[in-house]
Design a protein around this motif. Sequence first.
Motif, PDB file in Angstrom:
ATOM      1  N   THR A  83      31.735  -3.660  36.761  1.00  0.00           N
ATOM      2  CA  THR A  83      32.834  -2.695  36.798  1.00  0.00           C
ATOM      3  C   THR A  83      32.767  -1.708  35.640  1.00  0.00           C
ATOM      4  O   THR A  83      33.296  -0.603  35.731  1.00  0.00           O
ATOM      5  CB  THR A  83      34.196  -3.419  36.768  1.00  0.00           C
ATOM      6  N   PHE A  84      32.115  -2.112  34.543  1.00  0.00           N
ATOM      7  CA  PHE A  84      31.981  -1.204  33.399  1.00  0.00           C
ATOM      8  C   PHE A  84      31.212   0.055  33.790  1.00  0.00           C
ATOM      9  O   PHE A  84      31.656   1.181  33.523  1.00  0.00           O
ATOM     10  CB  PHE A  84      31.278  -1.927  32.245  1.00  0.00           C
ATOM     11  N   VAL A  85      30.075  -0.118  34.436  1.00  0.00           N
ATOM     12  CA  VAL A  85      29.277   1.028  34.859  1.00  0.00           C
ATOM     13  C   VAL A  85      30.005   1.821  35.934  1.00  0.00           C
ATOM     14  O   VAL A  85      29.969   3.063  35.943  1.00  0.00           O
ATOM     15  CB  VAL A  85      27.900   0.561  35.374  1.00  0.00           C
ATOM     16  N   LEU A  88      32.483   4.036  34.378  1.00  0.00           N
ATOM     17  CA  LEU A  88      31.849   5.149  33.674  1.00  0.00           C
ATOM     18  C   LEU A  88      31.453   6.281  34.620  1.00  0.00           C
ATOM     19  O   LEU A  88      31.263   7.420  34.176  1.00  0.00           O
ATOM     20  CB  LEU A  88      30.612   4.673  32.911  1.00  0.00           C
ATOM     21  N   LYS A  89      31.318   5.987  35.895  1.00  0.00           N
ATOM     22  CA  LYS A  89      30.841   6.990  36.849  1.00  0.00           C
ATOM     23  C   LYS A  89      31.925   7.981  37.257  1.00  0.00           C
ATOM     24  O   LYS A  89      31.620   9.042  37.801  1.00  0.00           O
ATOM     25  CB  LYS A  89      30.280   6.301  38.098  1.00  0.00           C
ATOM     26  N   VAL A  90      33.201   7.636  37.022  1.00  0.00           N
ATOM     27  CA  VAL A  90      34.294   8.532  37.395  1.00  0.00           C
ATOM     28  C   VAL A  90      34.909   9.130  36.136  1.00  0.00           C
ATOM     29  O   VAL A  90      34.951   8.481  35.080  1.00  0.00           O
ATOM     30  CB  VAL A  90      35.371   7.806  38.232  1.00  0.00           C
ATOM     31  N   LEU A  91      35.384  10.359  36.230  1.00  0.00           N
ATOM     32  CA  LEU A  91      35.860  11.087  35.052  1.00  0.00           C
ATOM     33  C   LEU A  91      37.030  10.403  34.342  1.00  0.00           C
ATOM     34  O   LEU A  91      36.997  10.242  33.119  1.00  0.00           O
ATOM     35  CB  LEU A  91      36.232  12.515  35.457  1.00  0.00           C
ATOM     36  N   PRO A  92      38.086   9.971  35.057  1.00  0.00           N
ATOM     37  CA  PRO A  92      39.187   9.299  34.343  1.00  0.00           C
ATOM     38  C   PRO A  92      38.740   8.010  33.674  1.00  0.00           C
ATOM     39  O   PRO A  92      39.197   7.693  32.568  1.00  0.00           O
ATOM     40  CB  PRO A  92      40.208   9.024  35.451  1.00  0.00           C
ATOM     41  N   GLY A  93      37.834   7.267  34.330  1.00  0.00           N
ATOM     42  CA  GLY A  93      37.345   6.034  33.729  1.00  0.00           C
ATOM     43  C   GLY A  93      36.504   6.292  32.499  1.00  0.00           C
ATOM     44  O   GLY A  93      36.611   5.587  31.488  1.00  0.00           O
ATOM     45  N   ARG A  94      35.657   7.321  32.573  1.00  0.00           N
ATOM     46  CA  ARG A  94      34.815   7.675  31.426  1.00  0.00           C
ATOM     47  C   ARG A  94      35.675   8.106  30.240  1.00  0.00           C
ATOM     48  O   ARG A  94      35.425   7.706  29.098  1.00  0.00           O
ATOM     49  CB  ARG A  94      33.857   8.791  31.832  1.00  0.00           C
ATOM     50  N   ALA A  95      36.689   8.919  30.522  1.00  0.00           N
ATOM     51  CA  ALA A  95      37.589   9.351  29.445  1.00  0.00           C
ATOM     52  C   ALA A  95      38.355   8.168  28.870  1.00  0.00           C
ATOM     53  O   ALA A  95      38.534   8.058  27.650  1.00  0.00           O
ATOM     54  CB  ALA A  95      38.555  10.408  29.968  1.00  0.00           C
ATOM     55  N   GLY A  96      38.801   7.264  29.749  1.00  0.00           N
ATOM     56  CA  GLY A  96      39.574   6.124  29.290  1.00  0.00           C
ATOM     57  C   GLY A  96      38.766   5.159  28.450  1.00  0.00           C
ATOM     58  O   GLY A  96      39.234   4.685  27.408  1.00  0.00           O
ATOM     59  N   VAL A 131      28.326   3.895  19.858  1.00  0.00           N
ATOM     60  CA  VAL A 131      26.901   4.192  20.033  1.00  0.00           C
ATOM     61  C   VAL A 131      26.398   3.604  21.347  1.00  0.00           C
ATOM     62  O   VAL A 131      25.649   4.262  22.095  1.00  0.00           O
ATOM     63  CB  VAL A 131      26.087   3.629  18.846  1.00  0.00           C
ATOM     64  N   PHE A 132      26.809   2.374  21.668  1.00  0.00           N
ATOM     65  CA  PHE A 132      26.424   1.748  22.930  1.00  0.00           C
ATOM     66  C   PHE A 132      26.945   2.554  24.114  1.00  0.00           C
ATOM     67  O   PHE A 132      26.215   2.800  25.089  1.00  0.00           O
ATOM     68  CB  PHE A 132      26.968   0.324  22.980  1.00  0.00           C
ATOM     69  N   LEU A 133      28.201   2.990  24.021  1.00  0.00           N
ATOM     70  CA  LEU A 133      28.801   3.762  25.119  1.00  0.00           C
ATOM     71  C   LEU A 133      28.077   5.086  25.322  1.00  0.00           C
ATOM     72  O   LEU A 133      27.783   5.475  26.467  1.00  0.00           O
ATOM     73  CB  LEU A 133      30.280   4.013  24.814  1.00  0.00           C
ATOM     74  N   VAL A 134      27.777   5.781  24.242  1.00  0.00           N
ATOM     75  CA  VAL A 134      27.054   7.042  24.343  1.00  0.00           C
ATOM     76  C   VAL A 134      25.686   6.825  24.993  1.00  0.00           C
ATOM     77  O   VAL A 134      25.249   7.611  25.844  1.00  0.00           O
ATOM     78  CB  VAL A 134      26.907   7.695  22.952  1.00  0.00           C
ATOM     79  N   GLY A 135      25.018   5.750  24.611  1.00  0.00           N
ATOM     80  CA  GLY A 135      23.724   5.445  25.211  1.00  0.00           C
ATOM     81  C   GLY A 135      23.816   5.215  26.707  1.00  0.00           C
ATOM     82  O   GLY A 135      22.980   5.710  27.487  1.00  0.00           O
ATOM     83  N   ARG A 136      24.834   4.483  27.130  1.00  0.00           N
ATOM     84  CA  ARG A 136      25.023   4.224  28.562  1.00  0.00           C
ATOM     85  C   ARG A 136      25.334   5.510  29.316  1.00  0.00           C
ATOM     86  O   ARG A 136      24.832   5.731  30.429  1.00  0.00           O
ATOM     87  CB  ARG A 136      26.149   3.213  28.769  1.00  0.00           C
ATOM     88  N   VAL A 137      26.170   6.354  28.729  1.00  0.00           N
ATOM     89  CA  VAL A 137      26.526   7.612  29.394  1.00  0.00           C
ATOM     90  C   VAL A 137      25.301   8.521  29.514  1.00  0.00           C
ATOM     91  O   VAL A 137      25.076   9.133  30.569  1.00  0.00           O
ATOM     92  CB  VAL A 137      27.666   8.319  28.620  1.00  0.00           C
TER      93      VAL A 137
END
Length: 332
Positions: A83-85, A88-96, A131-137
Amino acid sequence: MAKAPYFPPPPPIPPKVRMFRRMPPAVFTPIMGLFGLGLAWRRAADTLVAPAGIGEIILGAVTLLYLFSVVAYIMKLIQNTDTFVEDLKVLPGRAGLTAMVLSGYLLAATLEPYAILGATSFLLLSFALHVFLVGRVIHLLATGPAEARIVTPVWHLMFAGFILIPLAAVPLGLTGFALAAYWVGMFAALFVWFSSAIQFLRRRIPAPLRPLLAIHLAPASVLGTVSYLLGEVQLAMVFCVTAIVIFGILLGRVRWITKAGFSPLWGAFTFPLAAFSVLLQITAVVYGSNALKLVSGLTLVAATLIILPIAYKIIQMWSKGDLAAKTNAAQA
């Protein structure tokens, strides 16, 4: 013979639903705004002689709310890590999710006067997660469709969000760490501003996404504040003027920005307003301007009257189960 009364069978017992299986990360956006509001009122206790208790009460309440929300999202991940990935694929989720990580920096700044070890721990943990989040994005952007690579104001949170680090790092004495984060965040913000300006001229922004434009105010305000903390007074003045210009443009187009009506994306109004109030307060003190002190005080009051209702409505949507559906949150 009398007919026996008819008793309908009991309704079937609904299946058990696991808690937080669709916990919406969008709730962290207004939580970040509440952290900013609490820190703004804490600052006002020194700059505007406001009651010190207001800021501490807000910060105490939002800390509990933040920790509860983090635990809720961890419970969702335990049930299904995929569910984490998906979020991340949707804009509100990525912002949140980005707001969840950045709120860790603000929690560190909140704890700094009370627990140096705790503040340092949250600061470093949040940095590692960031840093981990930026890498995933970056990986998702590189491997996903070209349409997903369009620069949005949310990129400020992901890539320029490192500028929040000095708010806690400077008081903790981590000046080198603060300077590195400051310059990285500054160049990231400049890139997003430049790219967004080009796209604004070429693309029409749909009405439901226009509230995200308010995020452009946040990096200018935070960079101004952090520049003062690091002794970069001239840069601070440049960012202060930039923030005032952005705020004026947003204020002049507020009806156009809010045309689609209230939505969870209104959480994007919260943390920029709080950051702008802090910047005005510090600028007023640095230059000894009573007029600017008055303006910063009025801005803080206005920010409070805007941030609290928005946060309340979004959190209420979460409690009623509507927020997940409206923000397309992934389900475990």
